[in-house]
Structures are given as structure tokens and as C-alpha cells.
Design an enzyme around this catalytic site. Structure first.
Site, mmCIF file in Angstrom:
data_model
loop_
_atom_site.group_PDB
_atom_site.id
_atom_site.type_symbol
_atom_site.label_atom_id
_atom_site.label_comp_id
_atom_site.label_asym_id
_atom_site.label_seq_id
_atom_site.Cartn_x
_atom_site.Cartn_y
_atom_site.Cartn_z
ATOM 1 N N LYS A 1 0.803 -1.249 0.114
ATOM 2 C CA LYS A 1 0.083 0.067 -0.029
ATOM 3 C C LYS A 1 1.059 1.106 0.047
ATOM 4 O O LYS A 1 1.777 1.309 0.751
ATOM 5 C CB LYS A 1 -0.917 -0.001 1.371
ATOM 6 C CG LYS A 1 -1.562 1.598 1.316
ATOM 7 C CD LYS A 1 -2.496 1.120 2.830
ATOM 8 C CE LYS A 1 -3.099 2.540 3.252
ATOM 9 N NZ LYS A 1 -4.175 2.850 2.163
ATOM 10 N N ASN B 1 6.741 5.572 -0.414
ATOM 11 C CA ASN B 1 7.986 4.782 -0.754
ATOM 12 C C ASN B 1 8.390 4.292 0.593
ATOM 13 O O ASN B 1 9.876 4.373 0.833
ATOM 14 C CB ASN B 1 9.129 5.861 -1.474
ATOM 15 C CG ASN B 1 8.683 6.493 -2.775
ATOM 16 O OD1 ASN B 1 8.245 5.566 -3.599
ATOM 17 N ND2 ASN B 1 8.896 7.727 -3.057
ATOM 18 N N ARG B 2 7.826 4.169 1.542
ATOM 19 C CA ARG B 2 8.058 3.773 2.908
ATOM 20 C C ARG B 2 8.989 4.452 3.565
ATOM 21 O O ARG B 2 9.687 4.229 4.604
ATOM 22 C CB ARG B 2 8.620 2.211 2.782
ATOM 23 C CG ARG B 2 7.859 1.065 2.015
ATOM 24 C CD ARG B 2 6.750 0.922 3.193
ATOM 25 N NE ARG B 2 5.932 -0.145 2.830
ATOM 26 C CZ ARG B 2 4.777 -0.043 1.925
ATOM 27 N NH1 ARG B 2 4.493 1.274 1.567
ATOM 28 N NH2 ARG B 2 4.220 -1.082 1.722
ATOM 29 N N LEU B 3 9.197 5.928 3.117
ATOM 30 C CA LEU B 3 9.919 6.797 4.072
ATOM 31 C C LEU B 3 8.834 7.609 5.061
ATOM 32 O O LEU B 3 8.734 8.842 4.876
ATOM 33 C CB LEU B 3 10.515 7.852 3.064
ATOM 34 C CG LEU B 3 11.775 7.239 2.305
ATOM 35 C CD1 LEU B 3 12.242 8.467 1.295
ATOM 36 C CD2 LEU B 3 12.948 6.699 3.087
#
Length: 214
Positions: A9, A191-193
Site C-alpha cells: 500500500k 516509498n516507505r519513508l
């Protein structure tokens, strides 16, 4: 068996920057709590996971409902003789966590648990519907019971007994106050940041604010 490695997601609904946060983590929690309520999509915004270290040495987590939060900390209610109650009274270092997927946010709280005041526990108990009061009296929480009928029969008997009477709060039931030593706010990002801001209570009585890597 099922491979879940393709469950992904992208989190893109908001951001959490130092310029946006309150100096007091309880005020920041209140802000996020109300924003989540207003946004919708979470049936019980006050549902949280309580994690304790059990008498058997294993950690255990379960979902309970937050009943109050203020400058002192976070309050929920429980049977002090339950597995949860015994665990947190023996080892008061606990963790609370909220996950609000509709706004892509988490809050993780480390704190020290203690019994709430008897005045709070009495007041809250008598504010509950009578059925909930009787349910509290009926259930020997966390103990092994023979079957469902055991609870149903006890409830029917108590309904007759207290039909026109006030129900007394059990002595072994009441509030638990968790005084936070650390509160982390997590905001999902692309972007999982992800954004992670942690407040840590210092010995000087101030909150230290730090950003953590995702």
C-alpha cells in the site's frame, strides 16, 4: 499457507513535520484523535492495543478501549485479578498503541501503569449501563469457566438480585492510568519513508522531541 509478500500500500494522505507539531505530546495526541474522528473510517477511535509482560514471562497484547486521557496520561479499565491486571501490577512497564488506517497513522506509547483513584473507578463504574455493571460482576476475567451457560445463568441470577438495587463496584475492578515516558507519532508516507516523531520525557521534566528514521 499463503505468501503475502505482494501485499503493498502506498501511504500518501498526510505528512508530519517538525513545524506542524505541538511541544506537548498530549496536545499532539488530542489533535490527531480529533482529526481521526472527523475524517471517519475508524469505528472506535479509542480502541488501542495494550501490551504487558505476563507472569509467565511472555509478552501479550490485547485491544481495549481508552476511557480518558489528560495531562497525567491514558486511562482504561480492567479487572485487577485478570491476566492483564496481574501482569501490569507486577511489571508496570507497558506499551499502548493506536492504529488509525483511514488516516495512515499510528501512536505508540511506553509508560508506567498504576491504579487510578478509587473516586475515578467508582464514578466510571456507575456511569456505565446496568448491563455492563452486571457483566463486570459476573465475569471472573481470564479464569477457566465450564461453558457459556455458566455466565448466562450468573447474569440472570444477578439481574433478579439487583432488579431494583444499585450494583456495587467490585473491589478488584477499576481504572488503570498509564503515565507516558515516550510517545511516538507515525505518519505513513510514500516509498516507505514514513514520518516518525518521538517525544521522550527527560529527568528535568521536559519533553525531548526527535525524528526517527523510518
Amino acid at each position: 499457507m499463503s505468501d503475502l509478500s505482494n501485499y503493498r500500500k502506498s501511504y500518501e494522505k498526510s505528512e508530519l513535520l517538525e513545524s506542524m507539531i505541538d511541544e506537548n505530546p498530549m496536545m499532539q495526541f488530542q489533535k490527531w484523535f480529533y482529526e481521526t474522528e472527523e475524517f471517519g473510517g475508524v469505528e472506535e477511535v479509542n480502541a488501542m492495543t495494550v501490551s504487558t509482560i505476563g507472569l509467565d514471562g511472555f509478552p501479550k497484547s490485547r485491544v481495549v478501549l481508552l476511557k480518558k486521557y489528560d495531562e497525567y496520561g491514558f486511562t482504561f479499565v480492567t479487572n485487577y485479578d485478570s491476566e492483564k491486571g496481574k501482569a501490569l501490577l507486577q511489571n508496570p512497564q507497558v506499551c499502548l498503541s493506536f492504529f488509525w488506517p483511514s488516516v495512515e497513522r499510528q501512536v505508540i506509547i511506553k509508560g508506567i501503569a498504576e491504579k487510578q483513584t478509587e473516586a475515578y473507578s467508582e464514578g466510571y463504574f456507575h456511569s456505565r449501563p446496568k448491563g455492563s455493571q452486571l457483566g463486570t460482576v459476573v465475569s471472573p476475567q481470564s479464569e477457566v469457566i465450564p461453558n457459556r451457560e455458566f455466565l448466562d445463568k450468573k447474569l440472570k441470577d444477578l439481574e433478579k438480585q439487583f432488579e431494583n438495587k444499585e450494583v456495587n463496584k467490585p473491589e478488584n475492578w477499576g481504572g488503570v492510568l498509564v503515565k507516558p515516558v515516550s510517545i511516538e507519532f507515525w505518519q505513513g508516507r510514500a516509498n516507505r519513508l514514513h514520518d516518525r516523531i518521538r517525544y521522550t520525557f527527560s529527568p528535568s521534566g521536559n519533553w525531548i522531541i526527535e525524528r526517527l528514521a523510518p
